[in-house]
Scaffold this active site. Structure first.
Site, PDB file in Angstrom:
ATOM      1  N   ASP A  53       0.853  -1.157   0.000  1.00  0.00           N
ATOM      2  CA  ASP A  53       0.026  -0.063  -0.109  1.00  0.00           C
ATOM      3  C   ASP A  53       1.001   1.066   0.105  1.00  0.00           C
ATOM      4  OD1 ASP A  53      -1.678   2.093   0.473  1.00  0.00           O
ATOM      5  OD2 ASP A  53      -2.579   1.196   2.457  1.00  0.00           O
ATOM      6  N   VAL A  54       0.990   1.926  -1.106  1.00  0.00           N
ATOM      7  CA  VAL A  54       1.767   3.074  -1.080  1.00  0.00           C
ATOM      8  C   VAL A  54       1.522   4.296  -0.164  1.00  0.00           C
ATOM      9  CG1 VAL A  54       2.422   2.454  -3.573  1.00  0.00           C
ATOM     10  CG2 VAL A  54       0.660   4.310  -3.193  1.00  0.00           C
ATOM     11  N   ASN A  80       4.376   3.468 -10.875  1.00  0.00           N
ATOM     12  CA  ASN A  80       3.123   3.771 -11.509  1.00  0.00           C
ATOM     13  C   ASN A  80       1.930   3.570 -10.755  1.00  0.00           C
ATOM     14  OD1 ASN A  80       1.472   3.202 -14.121  1.00  0.00           O
ATOM     15  ND2 ASN A  80       1.025   1.380 -12.677  1.00  0.00           N
ATOM     16  N   TYR A 145      -6.637  15.841  -9.883  1.00  0.00           N
ATOM     17  CA  TYR A 145      -5.952  15.009 -10.516  1.00  0.00           C
ATOM     18  C   TYR A 145      -4.628  15.669 -11.129  1.00  0.00           C
ATOM     19  CZ  TYR A 145      -4.256  11.158 -13.719  1.00  0.00           C
ATOM     20  OH  TYR A 145      -3.797  10.273 -14.362  1.00  0.00           O
ATOM     21  N   LYS A 149      -0.505  15.485 -10.802  1.00  0.00           N
ATOM     22  CA  LYS A 149       0.368  15.118 -11.679  1.00  0.00           C
ATOM     23  C   LYS A 149       1.315  16.152 -12.152  1.00  0.00           C
ATOM     24  CE  LYS A 149      -0.818  10.782 -12.393  1.00  0.00           C
ATOM     25  NZ  LYS A 149      -0.056   9.696 -11.892  1.00  0.00           N
ATOM     26  N   ALA A 178      -5.864   7.057 -21.343  1.00  0.00           N
ATOM     27  CA  ALA A 178      -5.736   5.405 -21.721  1.00  0.00           C
ATOM     28  C   ALA A 178      -6.663   4.593 -21.728  1.00  0.00           C
ATOM     29  CB  ALA A 178      -4.279   5.078 -20.876  1.00  0.00           C
TER      30      ALA A 178
END
Length: 251
Positions: A53-54, A80, A145, A149, A178
């Site tokens: 879990d990051v 990622n 978001y 980024k 994507a």
């Protein structure tokens, strides 16, 4: 290609989408690959799956240490793991801002911090961060978001400067929209999924969504020893969205 032969790679968020496509590609090109994910149950050999879990530093440190021990070191880290967010600055409360920043930005910091001692031992050390075209192009309904980024883009440049003389290259890939499971869920939640997909496709000059495999190819370019002179660089994989200004079709 066998440019990753003998190298050890770690991919976060590698159980699906861009992460899985990247893990599979690196393995196909000769790397031993460890996948870190909240749910690594779908990860099969030759990939090695580890739960992480990051947002939890202890979880990250334990998973990175286990992966490095199993692989016999680390040469490549693909940062990622991430989550999406929709809305203007008015549409998400403080808790959501903190949650998404914690995953998308601080999560990358935790992984890099845990991996750096191993990367310093490598002759071909590389970190590739999955950023987004949202970092460099203003997109509607993506305030939170885009902010995360944008931070990833700046973080990439700072890390590249900090670690260049240690022999560690740091770059980022900026995908357009994507065709991934997250985008699929986004479309499913829309009032008119077909119309929403058409709008997302039309936003990119190529007229289609980017494939996970295409993003993986760009990530592999940065991660490969063949790109040893490339650091502090971003690469848009967006069907021309960042740089092209086409006339309407038929004109």
């Amino acid at each position: 290609m066998t440019d990753f032969e003998g190298l050890k790679a770690l991919v976060t968020g590698g159980a699906s989408g861009i992460g899985r496509a990247t893990a599979d590609l690196l393995a196909a090109r000769g790397a031993q690959v460890a996948v870190l994910d909240l749910d690594p149950s779908t990860v099969e050999k030759p990939l090695l799956g580890f739960r992480a879990d990051v947002t939890d530093d202890t979880s990250v440190r334990e998973a990175v240490a286990a992966a490095a021990a199993e692989l016999g070191g680390l040469d490549v880290v693909i940062n990622n793991a991430g989550v999406g967010a929709q809305g203007t600055v008015e549409d998400n409360d403080d808790a959501e801002w903190h949650r998404v920043l914690d995953v998308n930005v601080v999560g990358m910091v935790r992984v890099a911090r845990a991996a750096l001692p191993h990367l310093r031992e490598s002759q071909h050390a590389a970190i590739v961060n999955t950023c987004s075209i949202a970092a460099t192009a203003g997109l509607p309904m993506r305030a939170l978001y885009s902010a995360t980024k944008g931070a990833v883009y700046s973080l990439t440049l700072a890390m590249a400067a900090d670690h260049l003389r240690e022999g560690i290259r740091v770059n980022c890939v900026n995908p357009g929209t994507a065709d991934t499971p997250w985008v699929g869920r986004l479309l499913d939640s829309a009032t008119d999924p077909a119309a929403e997909r058409a709008a997302l496709e039309a936003r990119q000059p190529s007229g289609r969504l980017v494939s996970a495999a295409e993003v993986a190819g760009a990530i592999a370019y940065f991660a490969s020893p063949l790109s040893g002179a490339t650091t502090g660089t971003s690469l848009a994989v967006d069907g021309g969205m960042q740089g092209l200004r086409l006339r309407p079709a038929g004109q």
